[in-house]
Write an enzyme that holds these catalytic residues in place. Sequence first.
Site, mmCIF file in Angstrom:
data_model
loop_
_atom_site.group_PDB
_atom_site.id
_atom_site.type_symbol
_atom_site.label_atom_id
_atom_site.label_comp_id
_atom_site.label_asym_id
_atom_site.label_seq_id
_atom_site.Cartn_x
_atom_site.Cartn_y
_atom_site.Cartn_z
ATOM 1 N N ASP A 233 0.838 -1.192 0.000
ATOM 2 C CA ASP A 233 0.000 0.000 0.000
ATOM 3 C C ASP A 233 0.877 1.247 0.000
ATOM 4 O O ASP A 233 1.400 1.656 1.033
ATOM 5 C CB ASP A 233 -0.923 -0.006 1.220
ATOM 6 C CG ASP A 233 -1.825 1.223 1.259
ATOM 7 O OD1 ASP A 233 -1.991 1.866 0.209
ATOM 8 O OD2 ASP A 233 -2.370 1.519 2.337
ATOM 9 N N LYS A 240 1.597 7.906 0.865
ATOM 10 C CA LYS A 240 2.072 7.871 2.244
ATOM 11 C C LYS A 240 3.482 8.460 2.330
ATOM 12 O O LYS A 240 4.270 8.331 1.381
ATOM 13 C CB LYS A 240 2.137 6.423 2.745
ATOM 14 C CG LYS A 240 0.824 5.703 2.935
ATOM 15 C CD LYS A 240 1.084 4.272 3.376
ATOM 16 C CE LYS A 240 -0.187 3.470 3.549
ATOM 17 N NZ LYS A 240 -0.968 3.873 4.727
ATOM 18 N N ASP A 310 -5.823 6.401 0.116
ATOM 19 C CA ASP A 310 -5.157 5.583 1.133
ATOM 20 C C ASP A 310 -6.162 4.882 2.041
ATOM 21 O O ASP A 310 -5.776 4.184 2.963
ATOM 22 C CB ASP A 310 -4.205 6.453 1.956
ATOM 23 C CG ASP A 310 -3.197 5.637 2.737
ATOM 24 O OD1 ASP A 310 -2.955 4.466 2.362
ATOM 25 O OD2 ASP A 310 -2.651 6.151 3.735
ATOM 26 N N ARG A 314 -11.004 -0.749 2.779
ATOM 27 C CA ARG A 314 -12.451 -0.886 2.958
ATOM 28 C C ARG A 314 -13.174 -0.987 1.617
ATOM 29 O O ARG A 314 -14.249 -1.582 1.533
ATOM 30 C CB ARG A 314 -12.979 0.290 3.790
ATOM 31 C CG ARG A 314 -12.876 1.641 3.117
ATOM 32 C CD ARG A 314 -12.912 2.796 4.104
ATOM 33 N NE ARG A 314 -11.704 2.872 4.898
ATOM 34 C CZ ARG A 314 -11.490 3.770 5.854
ATOM 35 N NH1 ARG A 314 -12.419 4.663 6.134
ATOM 36 N NH2 ARG A 314 -10.367 3.767 6.536
#
Length: 460
Positions: A233, A240, A310, A314
């Site tokens: 990720d 990030k 980010d 979900r």
Amino acid sequence: MTDFAALLQPDRGQPARTIEVVRPEDYATWLAGQPPRTRALLAAAQVTGKAGNRAILPGDDPEQWSALLVCDEPESSPWRIASQSEVLPEGTYRLKSGPLGAAGLGWLLGQHRFDRYKKVDPQGPRVLLTGEPARIEETVRLAAAVAKVRDLVNLGASDLGPAELEGEAEALAARHGATLTVTRGDALAQGYPMIHTVGAAATRERAPRLIELEWGAADAPRVAIIGKGVCFDSGGLDLKPSSAMRLMKKDMGGAAHALALAELVMAAGLKLRLHLLIPAVENAVSAAAFRPGDVLRTRARLTVENTNTDAEGRLILGDALTKAGEAKPGLILDFATLTGAARVALGPDLPATFANDETLAADLLAAGEAVHDPLWRLPLWRGYDEMLKSDIADMVNAPDGGFAGSITAALFLQRFVPAGTPWAHLDTFAWRPTPKPARPKGGEALGLRAAWEVLKARFG
């Protein structure tokens, strides 16, 4: 994988050195009953009876030594003698008194090493004898499941992408005669648009997919186990910082838990119809990346305004939950390394646990306490549901403001769970930042054993 079965054997009276476990409050009395040479040795070694003290005690000849451990762990703890399996020399051992109980698990895991990238000095096996042979098989299976989670999470993302997760599921299906289905490409884009969208920026070799495994009698109670499989990720276009990206190889920790739990279910032959679902993606950056402000379509025919690339876990879980619900399961469990907010609230050891069913929640919490795999329940607080409102779509994926981040993520997931279906969501860290006996720094199974106890009690 470590041969755990060779390290835990039935006690048939074979020669073995003893391990004596003494509680700190009993140490003074125990010490008073020892011969002078033992008391002198312990004094010289500065063993004071504090928890964690250990020593080698002499016998009548050089080969008759035994081991002492001062321990304040309860007899129910799997970590009670875990430190001993890490430090004692090669050989065969038994507890001097009392049942082994759950401590066999820690003994096994203390000898497991992740050696994919770094040479580990070889150590001979430390075999433990037990007078409870009926527990051996399950303890070995449980150790293998925990080790599987650790090994998968520890792998670098260069060695574990969506294709490799598919390979793990394929091998699992072959071992247990299960059926494997993998959806990718145009079929994924049409049937699971959020999974496709999140993974669209990755290279062709790391293309997104939905991995499904089914096993068990068709007329058995149906149980869906879902694991978030974000193999790396980057944060997507909401990139990030490097400090936050450092551990994102572990963002497939939910998938690792789901694979390990599925193996436990099938190996034990639980009386259920298993449906394992792993949405596997890489959240990468390229011209094909989804953008803040995009409106995503979903398998459930809802629309989601993407407010943060980010907050992708979900999204892929939403499509997987929808698919699971279409088969009308009696229970859904999902595992995901979903939110930093859960770690801020509860730290690394406690998976944030959400459930829409009081009995399921109580069973999970009780099981976690019983097997020393603790969970902590957080609320599906309806008052925060309005935070998911969007001006242009059915909902947003990540509310502004940052309040109640793990709760709003769980509320987002709940919208994809069929009404009336018992469901639990474990927001787990899947990582241990500091080592403990038999629990090294790195990938970790957190919530796995608690969930297994619930399934075993219900379907065993």
